[in-house]
Design an enzyme around this catalytic site. Structure first.
Site, PDB file in Angstrom:
ATOM      1  N   ARG A 125     -25.377 -17.690  27.339  1.00 45.55           N
ATOM      2  CA  ARG A 125     -25.274 -18.415  28.617  1.00 45.55           C
ATOM      3  C   ARG A 125     -25.545 -19.905  28.492  1.00 45.55           C
ATOM      4  O   ARG A 125     -25.921 -20.558  29.464  1.00 45.55           O
ATOM      5  CB  ARG A 125     -26.202 -17.797  29.679  1.00 45.55           C
ATOM      6  N   LYS A 147     -16.523 -31.120  30.499  1.00 42.66           N
ATOM      7  CA  LYS A 147     -15.515 -30.112  30.846  1.00 42.66           C
ATOM      8  C   LYS A 147     -15.136 -29.390  29.569  1.00 42.66           C
ATOM      9  O   LYS A 147     -14.715 -30.020  28.603  1.00 42.66           O
ATOM     10  CB  LYS A 147     -14.256 -30.798  31.376  1.00 42.66           C
ATOM     11  N   GLU A 189      -4.528 -42.379  27.866  1.00 41.47           N
ATOM     12  CA  GLU A 189      -5.763 -42.186  28.635  1.00 41.47           C
ATOM     13  C   GLU A 189      -6.512 -43.516  28.811  1.00 41.47           C
ATOM     14  O   GLU A 189      -7.167 -43.733  29.832  1.00 41.47           O
ATOM     15  CB  GLU A 189      -6.667 -41.155  27.954  1.00 41.47           C
ATOM     16  N   LYS A 231     -15.059 -43.342  32.398  1.00 44.48           N
ATOM     17  CA  LYS A 231     -15.258 -41.898  32.550  1.00 44.48           C
ATOM     18  C   LYS A 231     -16.730 -41.567  32.756  1.00 44.48           C
ATOM     19  O   LYS A 231     -17.075 -40.710  33.571  1.00 44.48           O
ATOM     20  CB  LYS A 231     -14.710 -41.144  31.337  1.00 44.48           C
ATOM     21  N   GLU A 241     -16.394 -32.114  39.645  1.00 45.99           N
ATOM     22  CA  GLU A 241     -15.089 -32.390  40.254  1.00 45.99           C
ATOM     23  C   GLU A 241     -15.042 -32.013  41.731  1.00 45.99           C
ATOM     24  O   GLU A 241     -14.081 -31.418  42.214  1.00 45.99           O
ATOM     25  CB  GLU A 241     -13.988 -31.630  39.491  1.00 45.99           C
ATOM     26  N   ARG A 245     -14.437 -37.261  40.824  1.00 48.37           N
ATOM     27  CA  ARG A 245     -13.925 -37.002  39.477  1.00 48.37           C
ATOM     28  C   ARG A 245     -12.418 -36.740  39.451  1.00 48.37           C
ATOM     29  O   ARG A 245     -11.770 -36.917  38.428  1.00 48.37           O
ATOM     30  CB  ARG A 245     -14.680 -35.808  38.859  1.00 48.37           C
ATOM     31  N   ASN A 249      -7.733 -37.484  37.023  1.00 43.49           N
ATOM     32  CA  ASN A 249      -6.507 -36.712  36.857  1.00 43.49           C
ATOM     33  C   ASN A 249      -5.253 -37.514  37.181  1.00 43.49           C
ATOM     34  O   ASN A 249      -4.170 -36.952  37.316  1.00 43.49           O
ATOM     35  CB  ASN A 249      -6.553 -35.464  37.750  1.00 43.49           C
ATOM     36  N   HIS A 252      -1.924 -36.615  35.706  1.00 38.84           N
ATOM     37  CA  HIS A 252      -2.090 -35.342  34.993  1.00 38.84           C
ATOM     38  C   HIS A 252      -1.423 -34.142  35.658  1.00 38.84           C
ATOM     39  O   HIS A 252      -1.189 -33.132  35.008  1.00 38.84           O
ATOM     40  CB  HIS A 252      -3.582 -35.044  34.797  1.00 38.84           C
ATOM     41  N   HIS A 256       0.508 -31.960  33.004  1.00 44.59           N
ATOM     42  CA  HIS A 256       0.190 -30.587  32.601  1.00 44.59           C
ATOM     43  C   HIS A 256       1.399 -29.663  32.753  1.00 44.59           C
ATOM     44  O   HIS A 256       1.592 -28.744  31.953  1.00 44.59           O
ATOM     45  CB  HIS A 256      -0.996 -30.052  33.417  1.00 44.59           C
ATOM     46  N   HIS A 268      -0.328 -34.706  24.500  1.00 41.12           N
ATOM     47  CA  HIS A 268      -0.915 -34.879  25.829  1.00 41.12           C
ATOM     48  C   HIS A 268      -0.661 -36.280  26.378  1.00 41.12           C
ATOM     49  O   HIS A 268      -0.263 -36.457  27.534  1.00 41.12           O
ATOM     50  CB  HIS A 268      -2.426 -34.599  25.761  1.00 41.12           C
TER      51      HIS A 268
END
Length: 364
Positions: A125, A147, A189, A231, A241, A245, A249, A252, A256, A268
């Site tokens: 965990r 993330k 980016e 960032k 998010e 946040r 994106n 993106h 994606h 990417h």
């Protein structure tokens, strides 16, 4: 930047999660034992096949420091981000007797650090992990912000957890051997950070586009540090998010969809580049963004050699994919657009005709 210069950028500490540092410089591996800390007995170095030598050198270095160090080799790039590979890593940790005080180190590009963080988040965990990104993309994006995730047949990063690292080591020397296409992919980016938050990045790129295409360029360290600061500031205020946040994106949503459509054969950054041109056109057509800033997307991205267009006949498929994007709410499509330079905002449920018109502007 001299070899002795280390820039330390703090992430977190404001949104209820422990702060950690992103270190940017050269010859940084001496910083690793301090990050691993005295409580750890075992360290697992998770690395892609392509970085077998680097992974082994790191493992040996940690073993010399007195840790029980093992190397776990995973497939290259996106092929590492599957539940089967994660299960393979869990098995290796189990066989090593990995406990809650032990540490995972992810060495490699964004896919490797995503996987390493996810394995760390799910083992017992949650155990500590350290990111050692070796690509521009991983340094400015994947390794910062906590993330973590893996892909499924249905899409990218649909399974994951927010699990910030204990630290990030961005050793710029790792970029010296990066191929030009991979290096330029990471520039997407960096340019994104310029449009959403720090226009000085765009000025630096425009002042020397050729230099921005290579790690030996005069502004490499500054471009990477500025992008990480953008960032870091965003995720420090919004780890999970819930609002702010989302601005990361930018470009993106379409990106994606393109990546999935290309079965992740596109880089990417190339997809994000097309996605940003689309988002700029969407902002312009929605009456949000001025012509000069919209046009600037094309000129800056093209100047470093990033693509601006995608296949026109793919729109119906891309639209279907975007409807299951993580940023969607119910059936409502959401896009990050700009109200102006460094003024990101959310555009919800745009008119399908406007979407189609914006896509027409990026159709090849």
């Amino acid at each position: 930047m001299t070899d002795q210069t280390v820039t330390r950028i703090q992430v977190g500490g404001t949104a209820g999660h422990d702060p950690y540092e992103v270190l940017v410089g050269r010859q940084l591996l001496g910083e690793l034992p301090a990050l691993v800390g005295p409580k750890a007995k075992r360290v697992a170095v998770l690395h892609p096949e392509a970085l077998e030598g680097t992974g082994e050198a790191l493992r040996q270095d940690l073993a010399d420091q007195g840790y029980e160090a093992v190397a776990i080799q995973v497939p290259n790039a996106e092929e590492a981000k599957t539940v089967e590979v994660a299960a393979y890593c869990w098995k290796a940790l189990g066989q090593t007797g990995f406990t809650r005080t032990d540490v995972i180190i992810g060495v490699g590009g964004g896919a490797t650090t995503d996987l390493a963080g996810f394995v760390a988040a799910t083992w017992l965990r949650g155990v500590r992990w350290i990111a050692v990104p070796t690509t521009v993309l991983a340094m400015v994006d994947a390794a910062v912000g906590g993330k973590t995730g893996i892909n499924t047949a249905e899409g990218k990063n649909l399974v994951g957890a927010f699990h910030p690292p204990a630290g990030v080591l961005c050793d710029l020397a790792a970029l010296d051997s990066l191929g030009v296409h991979d290096y330029v992919s990471g520039m997407a980016e960096i340019i994104k950070a310029g449009f959403i938050a720090d226009p000085a990045i765009l000025d630096l790129v425009e002042s020397d586009p050729e230099g921005a295409r290579t790690p030996s360029g005069p502004h490499t360290a500054e471009l990477i540090e500025r992008s990480i600061r953008v960032k870091a500031e965003v995720v420090s205020n919004d780890l999970k998010e819930s609002g702010l946040r989302e601005i990361l994106n930018y470009g993106h949503t379409l990106a994606h969809a393109i990546e999935k459509n290309e079965r992740y054969k596109w880089r990417h950054g190339a997809a994000v580049s097309v996605g940003m041109v689309f988002a700029a056109e969407l902002g312009r057509l929605a009456g949000r963004l001025d012509d000069a800033t919209a046009d600037r997307h094309r000129s800056v991205l093209e100047s470093v050699g990033l693509p601006l267009t995608y296949r026109g006949d793919q729109w119906p498929k891309l639209l279907e994919t975007m409807k299951v994007d993580k940023k969607s709410r119910g059936d409502l499509l959401r896009f990050i657009v700009l109200d102006g330079l460094a003024k990101p905002t959310v555009l919800e449920g745009p008119d399908p005709a406007v979407l189609l018109a914006a896509y027409g502007e990026v159709s090849a």
